[in-house]
Scaffold this motif. Structure first.
Motif, PDB file in Angstrom:
ATOM      1  N   PRO A  34     -10.004   7.458 -31.789  1.00  0.00           N
ATOM      2  CA  PRO A  34      -9.927   8.814 -32.341  1.00  0.00           C
ATOM      3  C   PRO A  34     -11.230   9.370 -32.894  1.00  0.00           C
ATOM      4  O   PRO A  34     -11.302  10.559 -33.237  1.00  0.00           O
ATOM      5  N   TRP A  35     -12.262   8.553 -33.000  1.00  0.00           N
ATOM      6  CA  TRP A  35     -13.492   8.990 -33.647  1.00  0.00           C
ATOM      7  C   TRP A  35     -14.270   9.990 -32.803  1.00  0.00           C
ATOM      8  O   TRP A  35     -14.395   9.887 -31.599  1.00  0.00           O
ATOM      9  N   GLN A  36     -14.779  10.997 -33.480  1.00  0.00           N
ATOM     10  CA  GLN A  36     -15.804  11.897 -32.945  1.00  0.00           C
ATOM     11  C   GLN A  36     -16.915  11.933 -33.977  1.00  0.00           C
ATOM     12  O   GLN A  36     -16.656  11.939 -35.188  1.00  0.00           O
ATOM     13  N   VAL A  37     -18.159  11.947 -33.517  1.00  0.00           N
ATOM     14  CA  VAL A  37     -19.295  11.812 -34.422  1.00  0.00           C
ATOM     15  C   VAL A  37     -20.332  12.891 -34.128  1.00  0.00           C
ATOM     16  O   VAL A  37     -20.687  13.122 -32.976  1.00  0.00           O
ATOM     17  N   VAL A  38     -20.797  13.538 -35.187  1.00  0.00           N
ATOM     18  CA  VAL A  38     -21.956  14.427 -35.109  1.00  0.00           C
ATOM     19  C   VAL A  38     -23.124  13.690 -35.751  1.00  0.00           C
ATOM     20  O   VAL A  38     -23.008  13.220 -36.893  1.00  0.00           O
ATOM     21  N   VAL A  39     -24.233  13.545 -35.036  1.00  0.00           N
ATOM     22  CA  VAL A  39     -25.398  12.818 -35.545  1.00  0.00           C
ATOM     23  C   VAL A  39     -26.574  13.782 -35.678  1.00  0.00           C
ATOM     24  O   VAL A  39     -26.911  14.489 -34.722  1.00  0.00           O
ATOM     25  N   THR A  40     -27.180  13.786 -36.858  1.00  0.00           N
ATOM     26  CA  THR A  40     -28.341  14.654 -37.084  1.00  0.00           C
ATOM     27  C   THR A  40     -29.624  13.839 -37.112  1.00  0.00           C
ATOM     28  O   THR A  40     -29.628  12.669 -37.509  1.00  0.00           O
ATOM     29  N   SER A  41     -30.703  14.467 -36.694  1.00  0.00           N
ATOM     30  CA  SER A  41     -32.026  13.847 -36.706  1.00  0.00           C
ATOM     31  C   SER A  41     -33.062  14.913 -37.032  1.00  0.00           C
ATOM     32  O   SER A  41     -32.835  16.115 -36.825  1.00  0.00           O
ATOM     33  N   GLY A  42     -34.204  14.460 -37.539  1.00  0.00           N
ATOM     34  CA  GLY A  42     -35.350  15.344 -37.736  1.00  0.00           C
ATOM     35  C   GLY A  42     -35.056  16.577 -38.568  1.00  0.00           C
ATOM     36  O   GLY A  42     -34.444  16.506 -39.640  1.00  0.00           O
ATOM     37  N   ALA A  43     -35.478  17.731 -38.034  1.00  0.00           N
ATOM     38  CA  ALA A  43     -35.317  18.992 -38.755  1.00  0.00           C
ATOM     39  C   ALA A  43     -33.850  19.328 -38.987  1.00  0.00           C
ATOM     40  O   ALA A  43     -33.504  19.986 -39.977  1.00  0.00           O
ATOM     41  N   GLU A  44     -32.976  18.868 -38.092  1.00  0.00           N
ATOM     42  CA  GLU A  44     -31.538  19.133 -38.271  1.00  0.00           C
ATOM     43  C   GLU A  44     -31.008  18.413 -39.510  1.00  0.00           C
ATOM     44  O   GLU A  44     -30.167  18.949 -40.239  1.00  0.00           O
ATOM     45  N   THR A  45     -31.475  17.200 -39.746  1.00  0.00           N
ATOM     46  CA  THR A  45     -31.067  16.492 -40.966  1.00  0.00           C
ATOM     47  C   THR A  45     -31.571  17.218 -42.197  1.00  0.00           C
ATOM     48  O   THR A  45     -30.834  17.392 -43.181  1.00  0.00           O
ATOM     49  N   ILE A  87     -21.540  12.412 -39.116  1.00  0.00           N
ATOM     50  CA  ILE A  87     -20.312  12.970 -39.685  1.00  0.00           C
ATOM     51  C   ILE A  87     -19.160  12.524 -38.799  1.00  0.00           C
ATOM     52  O   ILE A  87     -19.139  12.807 -37.594  1.00  0.00           O
ATOM     53  N   LEU A  88     -18.186  11.851 -39.379  1.00  0.00           N
ATOM     54  CA  LEU A  88     -17.098  11.229 -38.630  1.00  0.00           C
ATOM     55  C   LEU A  88     -15.795  11.993 -38.848  1.00  0.00           C
ATOM     56  O   LEU A  88     -15.428  12.294 -39.982  1.00  0.00           O
ATOM     57  N   SER A  89     -15.104  12.285 -37.746  1.00  0.00           N
ATOM     58  CA  SER A  89     -13.814  12.984 -37.845  1.00  0.00           C
ATOM     59  C   SER A  89     -12.782  12.343 -36.936  1.00  0.00           C
ATOM     60  O   SER A  89     -13.117  11.611 -35.999  1.00  0.00           O
ATOM     61  N   SER A  90     -11.505  12.640 -37.226  1.00  0.00           N
ATOM     62  CA  SER A  90     -10.377  12.081 -36.486  1.00  0.00           C
ATOM     63  C   SER A  90      -9.344  13.181 -36.284  1.00  0.00           C
ATOM     64  O   SER A  90      -9.233  14.092 -37.122  1.00  0.00           O
ATOM     65  N   PRO A  91      -8.549  13.141 -35.217  1.00  0.00           N
ATOM     66  CA  PRO A  91      -7.525  14.171 -35.012  1.00  0.00           C
ATOM     67  C   PRO A  91      -6.516  14.188 -36.162  1.00  0.00           C
ATOM     68  O   PRO A  91      -5.984  13.137 -36.558  1.00  0.00           O
ATOM     69  N   ALA A  92      -6.232  15.361 -36.681  1.00  0.00           N
ATOM     70  CA  ALA A  92      -5.279  15.481 -37.787  1.00  0.00           C
ATOM     71  C   ALA A  92      -3.904  14.952 -37.400  1.00  0.00           C
ATOM     72  O   ALA A  92      -3.191  14.388 -38.222  1.00  0.00           O
ATOM     73  N   GLU A  93      -3.507  15.122 -36.133  1.00  0.00           N
ATOM     74  CA  GLU A  93      -2.174  14.705 -35.708  1.00  0.00           C
ATOM     75  C   GLU A  93      -1.977  13.193 -35.782  1.00  0.00           C
ATOM     76  O   GLU A  93      -0.844  12.712 -35.844  1.00  0.00           O
ATOM     77  N   LEU A  94      -3.064  12.428 -35.806  1.00  0.00           N
ATOM     78  CA  LEU A  94      -2.951  10.978 -35.907  1.00  0.00           C
ATOM     79  C   LEU A  94      -2.825  10.497 -37.352  1.00  0.00           C
ATOM     80  O   LEU A  94      -2.543   9.325 -37.585  1.00  0.00           O
ATOM     81  N   GLY A  95      -3.047  11.391 -38.292  1.00  0.00           N
ATOM     82  CA  GLY A  95      -2.810  11.099 -39.690  1.00  0.00           C
ATOM     83  C   GLY A  95      -3.546   9.879 -40.206  1.00  0.00           C
ATOM     84  O   GLY A  95      -4.662   9.572 -39.782  1.00  0.00           O
ATOM     85  N   PRO A  96      -2.903   9.140 -41.136  1.00  0.00           N
ATOM     86  CA  PRO A  96      -3.567   7.992 -41.759  1.00  0.00           C
ATOM     87  C   PRO A  96      -3.978   6.914 -40.756  1.00  0.00           C
ATOM     88  O   PRO A  96      -4.966   6.208 -40.981  1.00  0.00           O
ATOM     89  N   TYR A  97      -3.235   6.780 -39.650  1.00  0.00           N
ATOM     90  CA  TYR A  97      -3.574   5.714 -38.715  1.00  0.00           C
ATOM     91  C   TYR A  97      -4.831   6.041 -37.905  1.00  0.00           C
ATOM     92  O   TYR A  97      -5.594   5.143 -37.544  1.00  0.00           O
ATOM     93  N   GLY A  98      -5.063   7.305 -37.627  1.00  0.00           N
ATOM     94  CA  GLY A  98      -6.336   7.680 -37.024  1.00  0.00           C
ATOM     95  C   GLY A  98      -7.486   7.402 -37.973  1.00  0.00           C
ATOM     96  O   GLY A  98      -8.543   6.899 -37.563  1.00  0.00           O
ATOM     97  N   ALA A  99      -7.261   7.707 -39.258  1.00  0.00           N
ATOM     98  CA  ALA A  99      -8.289   7.432 -40.264  1.00  0.00           C
ATOM     99  C   ALA A  99      -8.533   5.930 -40.383  1.00  0.00           C
ATOM    100  O   ALA A  99      -9.677   5.481 -40.533  1.00  0.00           O
ATOM    101  N   MET A 100      -7.453   5.135 -40.321  1.00  0.00           N
ATOM    102  CA  MET A 100      -7.598   3.686 -40.407  1.00  0.00           C
ATOM    103  C   MET A 100      -8.410   3.148 -39.229  1.00  0.00           C
ATOM    104  O   MET A 100      -9.302   2.308 -39.397  1.00  0.00           O
ATOM    105  N   ASP A 101      -8.128   3.647 -38.020  1.00  0.00           N
ATOM    106  CA  ASP A 101      -8.921   3.245 -36.859  1.00  0.00           C
ATOM    107  C   ASP A 101     -10.395   3.565 -37.066  1.00  0.00           C
ATOM    108  O   ASP A 101     -11.281   2.768 -36.716  1.00  0.00           O
ATOM    109  N   CYS A 102     -10.666   4.718 -37.637  1.00  0.00           N
ATOM    110  CA  CYS A 102     -12.055   5.131 -37.861  1.00  0.00           C
ATOM    111  C   CYS A 102     -12.731   4.271 -38.928  1.00  0.00           C
ATOM    112  O   CYS A 102     -13.957   4.132 -38.920  1.00  0.00           O
TER     113      CYS A 102
END
Length: 226
Positions: free
Chosen positions: A47-58, A131-146
């Protein structure tokens, strides 16, 4: 890989609270993410999706985040703990006071503790943030996987000599993060992971937290071999 190798990584890892400005090569970041994605997840949902910042974006994110923390209202996607009691409060306090003692903040110095708290929103000077996110529909178990993904991320980074700190404080400003990174509202923002090369000489990196013994968290049932 032996258990001793794994334990070396586990015990060497710490939450880094001061980073050097040197960027981490893109190839190393990709290796960390690839390794972290090998963790198990319920039904292999990954379920994880990640946004990664570097350089000027950070740097731009750091500046915007500080401004939000100074003027905005905390509103996390995932409810924060309603309280800490008993041994959990004891451990939390021990960690906090160890940090304050390391950086020279004395008990009762509210201004000093507030300044140290604001370092969360400076990303502790890290050159990168995930920045780590998970689908809301997966609830606590999506968060646990992450949570497994976060652990593997920190260990893979440690194996490459790269320091990390998972940060719930950043996720406190959920609506801001959704807007800033264009993260859809049907995803829960869980945490940030700031990472880079550690400033080994900084006082904030000179303490370590303790871990509970087996007797404190394991209940044995049934016979076992010696």
């Amino acid at each position: 890989m032996t258990l001793a190798d794994l334990n070396t990584l586990l015990t060497a890892r710490q939450s880094c609270r001061a980073f050097r400005s040197d960027p981490v090569p893109r190839g190393d970041i990709e290796q960390i993410l690839t390794s972290a994605a090998q963790v198990p997840s319920w039904c292999n949902a990954q379920p994880w999706q990640v946004v990664v910042t570097s350089g000027a974006e950070t740097d731009a994110f750091r500046s915007a985040l500080r401004a939000e923390a100074e003027t905005g209202q905390a509103q996390p996607d995932l409810p924060f703990p309603t309280g800490y009691s008993g041994v959990y409060q004891d451990r939390r306090r021990a960690c906090g006071w160890a940090l304050y003692e390391a950086v020279g903040v004395e008990k009762g110095d509210r201004a000093g503790s507030a300044r140290q708290m604001m370092e969360n929103f400076n990303l502790f000077g890290a050159p990168h943030c995930a920045i780590l996110s998970s689908p809301a529909e997966l609830g606590p178990y999506g968060a646990m996987d992450c949570g497994g993904f976060v652990t593997a991320f920190t260990l893979a980074a440690q194996a490459l000599g790269i320091a990390t700190i998972p940060q719930a404080a950043v996720a406190a400003y959920g609506p801001f993060l959704h807007r800033y990174f264009n993260i859809p509202d049907d995803r829960l923002i869980l945490c940030a992971i700031s990472f880079g090369y550690p400033d080994a000489d900084h006082p904030a990196n000179q303490f370590r937290t303790e871990r509970a013994t087996l007797d404190e968290f394991v209940t044995w049932r049934g016979a076992s071999t010696e």
